[in-house]
Scaffold this motif. Structure first.
Motif, PDB file in Angstrom:
ATOM      1  N   ALA A 190      47.006  26.864  42.830  1.00 46.91           N
ATOM      2  CA  ALA A 190      45.769  27.180  43.550  1.00 46.91           C
ATOM      3  C   ALA A 190      44.816  25.987  43.510  1.00 46.91           C
ATOM      4  N   THR A 191      44.198  25.679  44.647  1.00 47.22           N
ATOM      5  CA  THR A 191      43.289  24.518  44.682  1.00 47.22           C
ATOM      6  C   THR A 191      42.174  24.662  43.648  1.00 47.22           C
ATOM      7  N   GLU A 192      41.660  25.880  43.492  1.00 55.72           N
ATOM      8  CA  GLU A 192      40.522  26.033  42.586  1.00 55.72           C
ATOM      9  C   GLU A 192      40.924  25.885  41.121  1.00 55.72           C
ATOM     10  N   ALA A 193      42.213  26.052  40.811  1.00 55.71           N
ATOM     11  CA  ALA A 193      42.673  25.832  39.441  1.00 55.71           C
ATOM     12  C   ALA A 193      42.970  24.359  39.193  1.00 55.71           C
ATOM     13  N   GLU A 198      35.649  24.192  46.547  1.00 56.20           N
ATOM     14  CA  GLU A 198      34.500  25.031  46.948  1.00 56.20           C
ATOM     15  C   GLU A 198      33.201  24.483  46.355  1.00 56.20           C
ATOM     16  N   PRO A 199      32.059  24.742  46.971  1.00 54.50           N
ATOM     17  CA  PRO A 199      31.881  25.504  48.204  1.00 54.50           C
ATOM     18  C   PRO A 199      32.133  24.620  49.438  1.00 54.50           C
ATOM     19  N   ILE A 200      33.288  24.825  50.050  1.00 53.43           N
ATOM     20  CA  ILE A 200      33.750  23.892  51.077  1.00 53.43           C
ATOM     21  C   ILE A 200      32.870  23.939  52.334  1.00 53.43           C
ATOM     22  N   ALA A 201      32.418  25.132  52.715  1.00 51.22           N
ATOM     23  CA  ALA A 201      31.595  25.210  53.932  1.00 51.22           C
ATOM     24  C   ALA A 201      30.266  24.483  53.725  1.00 51.22           C
ATOM     25  N   ASP A 202      29.683  24.640  52.533  1.00 46.14           N
ATOM     26  CA  ASP A 202      28.431  23.932  52.235  1.00 46.14           C
ATOM     27  C   ASP A 202      28.639  22.419  52.281  1.00 46.14           C
ATOM     28  N   LYS A 203      29.771  21.991  51.765  1.00 41.91           N
ATOM     29  CA  LYS A 203      30.054  20.546  51.773  1.00 41.91           C
ATOM     30  C   LYS A 203      30.152  20.040  53.205  1.00 41.91           C
ATOM     31  N   LEU A 204      30.842  20.781  54.053  1.00 45.54           N
ATOM     32  CA  LEU A 204      30.988  20.345  55.450  1.00 45.54           C
ATOM     33  C   LEU A 204      29.626  20.332  56.157  1.00 45.54           C
ATOM     34  N   ARG A 205      28.791  21.318  55.849  1.00 39.36           N
ATOM     35  CA  ARG A 205      27.438  21.323  56.444  1.00 39.36           C
ATOM     36  C   ARG A 205      26.661  20.099  55.977  1.00 39.36           C
ATOM     37  N   THR A 211      29.166  24.312  60.989  1.00 42.82           N
ATOM     38  CA  THR A 211      30.283  24.898  60.256  1.00 42.82           C
ATOM     39  C   THR A 211      30.351  26.410  60.429  1.00 42.82           C
ATOM     40  N   LEU A 212      31.533  26.857  60.806  1.00 42.60           N
ATOM     41  CA  LEU A 212      31.786  28.279  61.005  1.00 42.60           C
ATOM     42  C   LEU A 212      32.839  28.725  60.010  1.00 42.60           C
ATOM     43  N   GLU A 213      32.720  29.939  59.522  1.00 47.20           N
ATOM     44  CA  GLU A 213      33.731  30.489  58.622  1.00 47.20           C
ATOM     45  C   GLU A 213      34.340  31.711  59.280  1.00 47.20           C
ATOM     46  N   ILE A 214      35.653  31.716  59.381  1.00 51.46           N
ATOM     47  CA  ILE A 214      36.325  32.812  60.084  1.00 51.46           C
ATOM     48  C   ILE A 214      37.560  33.273  59.311  1.00 51.46           C
TER      49      ILE A 214
END
Lengths: 284, 317
Positions: A190-193, A198-205, A211-214
């Protein structure tokens, strides 16, 4: 958000995604190697991109004004080949040659060998840079081409990914859409391990992406997000698509060991049965 | 010995050639990674700001961006110091540029030990080995400013990837600027010995050849600026005609032009070959030419190796 999605497109794209999943299982079984987990997670995104969003034409695969698709996670090659076959870029029978000597269907996608493949990828962390270059080139040439880069979440640990994302934000590339196949797993777990992104959306913003999350398995949400991206003219769009590795095959879901191993015949038959085909119809 | 020609800046020649190309070819774009003042690309940026992209200090991604910009055929120049362009960016050069057959021209300044005072972190002596090992890559090492200018035009006109290595130091003009890809220029005819040289050491090759002429030794000097593709016929002709080859390069002897010359002659026409270059070491800070001397490329060392070859041929005491 976005234009209304004509309801009649959705069942067709959903069935294309299912067909891509079946082909991913078949191709990795025939090849005896490959990356089924990350290919199954990205199937819906590629079904919508190749089957609907991209302005591409198998009769003119090199048309300068076409949209570009950079599959930065080049190990999801079988999903892209299956999607391109559905769109008419190659005969479906050719899918059997995946990873075989002399095939146009290289283990990781290669732009030189197969029409419809716009960039050669495989080593992670480079595709987004190539996509940024394509978007700059389109802007400079005043071409209407839009550029879609599909990233895996493992490569969000690579510094070069963020270098390129920074450039896309700096140049405010309104013709660039980054889609992150956020299936949560990389080769070893797992990436988080391993190294949390994360928080990936915040980073992209923070990197100046709208940034959209779907839900990356919901065709309607994918279509809407892409429509929103088209209407976003102030800069690039990032779509964080929450997905499940191995999606559609129960025993591959959320199991990183399917990142890079092929199914046996029995496993492939079981997987194809879960995907709604059995016996002769399974096509093994 | 003829009067030494005035020294010229290879980086300035590159920058000026870029500006000319920019006027001639509206498709040309130039990228740099925060070293535009040092590499020579700033001149292009001042003249053609909309076609110049200083992407910041990220050499690997600069190469991927350059590749993406070029895939429709546009000629893209990308510059940095050699240690970053070939070292930091290696896998991007390999996958994004060479594997994709991208039309990207990497022009790397500050190649070799002549970086001097900055020290080993900035002294790239492995780049020619890295770059010539890449399928489809053209590799050029101009010896002077006129060749740097000609090489800039030549790689622009030649589709596909290229790597051009420039020196930071001004170098004396030793060629007539008639550089051509794939051709070794015979700067001096000779029958007893051949010196194959690249880049900054071509001038030393000519100086040693002149000294040897004073004592009756006739030395052919080949400027091997086109490292890949290289002029195999000229090399094998030199092996046949002179029977001994001395290679001078400001690069690691493990993977550089000396290794290329030794392998090619061994396979096709074996003659004694000696390599003068950087041994298996890193450089260090120092005055540029003093550092070159200290690391094994002094005039004395070149003379010794020349005489050793002549002894092996039985032409010396």
């Amino acid at each position: 958000m976005g234009e209304a999605v004509p309801a009649d497109r959705i069942p067709s794209l959903e069935s294309q995604a299912l067909e891509i999943r079946r082909d991913v299982v078949r191709m990795t079984y025939w090849a005896g190697s490959g990356h089924p987990g990350g290919s199954l997670s990205v199937a819906d995104l590629l079904a919508v991109l190749v089957g609907d969003e991209l302005r591409i034409d198998p009769a003119r695969p090199e048309a300068p004004e076409r949209d570009r698709l950079v599959l930065s996670k080049g190990h999801a090659a079988p999903a892209l080949y299956a999607a391109l076959a559905l769109r008419g870029f190659l005969p479906r029978a050719e899918l059997r040659s995946f990873r075989k000597l002399g095939s146009r269907l290289q283990g990781h996608v290669d732009r030189g060998t197969l029409p419809g493949v716009d960039a050669s990828t495989g080593g992670l962390g480079q595709g987004i840079g190539v996509a940024v270059g394509m978007a700059l080139d389109a802007r400079l040439s005043a071409r209407p081409s839009r550029v879609y880069a599909v990233l895996g979440d493992g490569e969000c640990q690579a510094g070069t990914t963020w270098e390129a994302l920074m450039a896309g934000g700096h140049y405010a590339l309104e013709n660039l859409v980054v889609l992150l196949d956020r299936n949560g797993y990389e080769s070893d777990g797992a990436t988080e391990a391993i190294l949390g992104i994360e928080p990936i959306a915040d980073k992209l913003r923070a990197f100046r992406y709208h940034t959209l999350e779907i839900d990356g398995h919901d065709v309607r949400q994918i279509l809407r997000a892409l429509a929103t991206a088209r209407e976003t003219t102030s800069g690039p769009t990032a779509i964080v698509a929450r997905t499940v590795t191995g999606k559609g095959v129960s025993f591959m879901e959320n199991d990183h060991t399917w990142q890079a191993r092929a199914p046996t015949r029995a496993e492939a038959e079981r997987a194809l049965a879960e995907l709604g085909t059995a016996g002769e119809e399974a096509g093994l | 010995m003829s009067a030494p020609s005035p020294a010229g800046s290879l980086r300035a020649a590159y920058g000026d050639a870029l500006v000319e190309l920019g006027g001639r070819d509206p498709e040309v774009v130039v990228l740099d990674s925060d070293l535009a003042g040092a590499t020579g690309t700033a001149r292009f940026g001042e003249r053609f700001p909309t076609r110049f992209f200083n992407v910041g200090a990220m050499e690997a991604t600069m190469m991927s961006i350059a590749a993406g910009m070029s895939l429709g055929g546009r000629p893209v120049f990308a510059s940095s110091f050699a240690v970053f362009a070939a070292g930091q960016a290696y896998n991007a050069v390999r996958q994004s540029i060479c594997y994709q057959r991208a039309n990207v021209k990497i022009v790397a300044s500050h190649g070799g030990l002549l970086v001097g005072a900055d020290g080993a972190t900035h002294q790239m002596v492995e780049d020619l080995g890295l770059m010539r090992g890449l399928p489809g890559m053209t590799v050029i090492v101009p010896a002077d400013a006129p060749s740097a200018r000609a090489a800039t035009f030549a790689v622009h006109d030649r589709p596909g990837p290229a790597y051009v290595r420039l020196s930071r130091e001004d170098l004396p003009t030793v060629t007539d600027g008639s550089f051509a890809v794939g051709r070794a220029a015979e700067l001096r005819p000779g029958a007893d010995l051949t010196i194959v040289a690249v880049g900054a050491l071509v001038a030393r090759a000519l100086a040693v050849a002149e000294e040897l002429a004073q004592v009756g030794v006739s030395t052919r000097v080949l400027d091997f600026a086109s490292v890949k593709p290289f002029d195999e016929p000229a090399l094998l002709r030199a092996a046949r005609d002179t029977g001994a080859i001395l290679v001078l390069e400001e690069h690691s002897v493990l993977t550089g032009v000396g290794a290329l010359v030794a392998a090619t002659t061994a396979e096709n026409y074996p003659v004694p070959v000696r390599r003068v270059g950087v041994p298996d070491i890193f450089g260090e800070s120092g005055e540029p030419w003093a550092l070159v001397d200290r690391c094994g490329m002094s005039m004395e060392r070149i003379r010794d190796e020349a005489w050793e070859l002549l002894r092996l041929k039985g032409k010396a005491p």
